[in-house]
Design an enzyme around this catalytic site. Structure first.
Site, mmCIF file in Angstrom:
data_model
loop_
_atom_site.group_PDB
_atom_site.id
_atom_site.type_symbol
_atom_site.label_atom_id
_atom_site.label_comp_id
_atom_site.label_asym_id
_atom_site.label_seq_id
_atom_site.Cartn_x
_atom_site.Cartn_y
_atom_site.Cartn_z
ATOM 1 C CG ASN A 62 -28.083 6.581 25.637
ATOM 2 O OD1 ASN A 62 -28.467 6.114 26.685
ATOM 3 N ND2 ASN A 62 -28.108 5.647 24.434
ATOM 4 C CD GLU A 119 -29.942 5.547 20.487
ATOM 5 O OE1 GLU A 119 -28.813 4.731 20.576
ATOM 6 O OE2 GLU A 119 -31.041 4.968 20.020
ATOM 7 C CD GLU A 137 -21.042 10.652 28.087
ATOM 8 O OE1 GLU A 137 -22.094 10.425 27.574
ATOM 9 O OE2 GLU A 137 -19.913 9.832 27.868
ATOM 10 C CB CYS A 191 -18.014 10.002 21.857
ATOM 11 S SG CYS A 191 -19.284 11.583 21.987
ATOM 12 C CB CYS A 223 -19.151 13.332 25.764
ATOM 13 S SG CYS A 223 -20.710 13.111 25.264
#
Ligand code: ZN
Length: 129
Positions: free
Chosen positions: A42, A44, A55, A86, A89
């Site tokens: 990830n 951010e 992902e 999520c 994804c």
């Protein structure tokens, strides 16, 4: 490739996560049909909505490398809830993966224990044109 091997690669990738806001580090490892693995973590952003999940980083990297057929994905987080993908994804995975795609999930770091599900179970009735 064994699920535990793919999970171990995802666990390694999570150490590269840029997660200063949530402190929720996630790694993903995407197995392509040719046997190669593309990792993601990830990333951010101070503007939270621009954050990219592990992902989607993995899928974007794999597609950029010319890979578009995948046979499994593993996702590992350091802690917190198990890192089920999520909704965004799931939809992005559905662009390139069959509903039967195995999805291996491990939370709280990876110690060998994991859950297995499929993309179709996570996203029945995916949007498609
Ligand atoms: Zn996501």
């Amino acid at each position: 490739m064994k699920p535990t091997d793919l999970l171990a690669m995802a666990a390694d990738a999570r150490h590269n996560a840029h997660a200063p806001y949530s402190e929720y580090q996630v790694g993903a490892a995407l197995l392509a049909e040719d046997g190669s693995v593309t990792i993601g973590c990830n990333v951010e952003n101070a503007s939270y909505g621009l954050t990219i999940c592990a992902e989607r980083v993995a899928i974007g990297s794999a597609v950029a490398a010319g890979k578009t057929k995948f046979t499994a994905i593993a996702i590992v987080a350091d802690g917190g809830p198990a890192p089920f993908p999520c909704g965004a994804c799931r939809q992005v995975l559905s662009e390139f993966c069959a509903p039967e795609l195995p999805v291996y999930i491990a939370g709280a770091g990876f110690t060998g224990a994991h859950e297995t599900t499929t993309l179709g179970a996570l996203l029945p009735h995916a949007f498609s044109l």
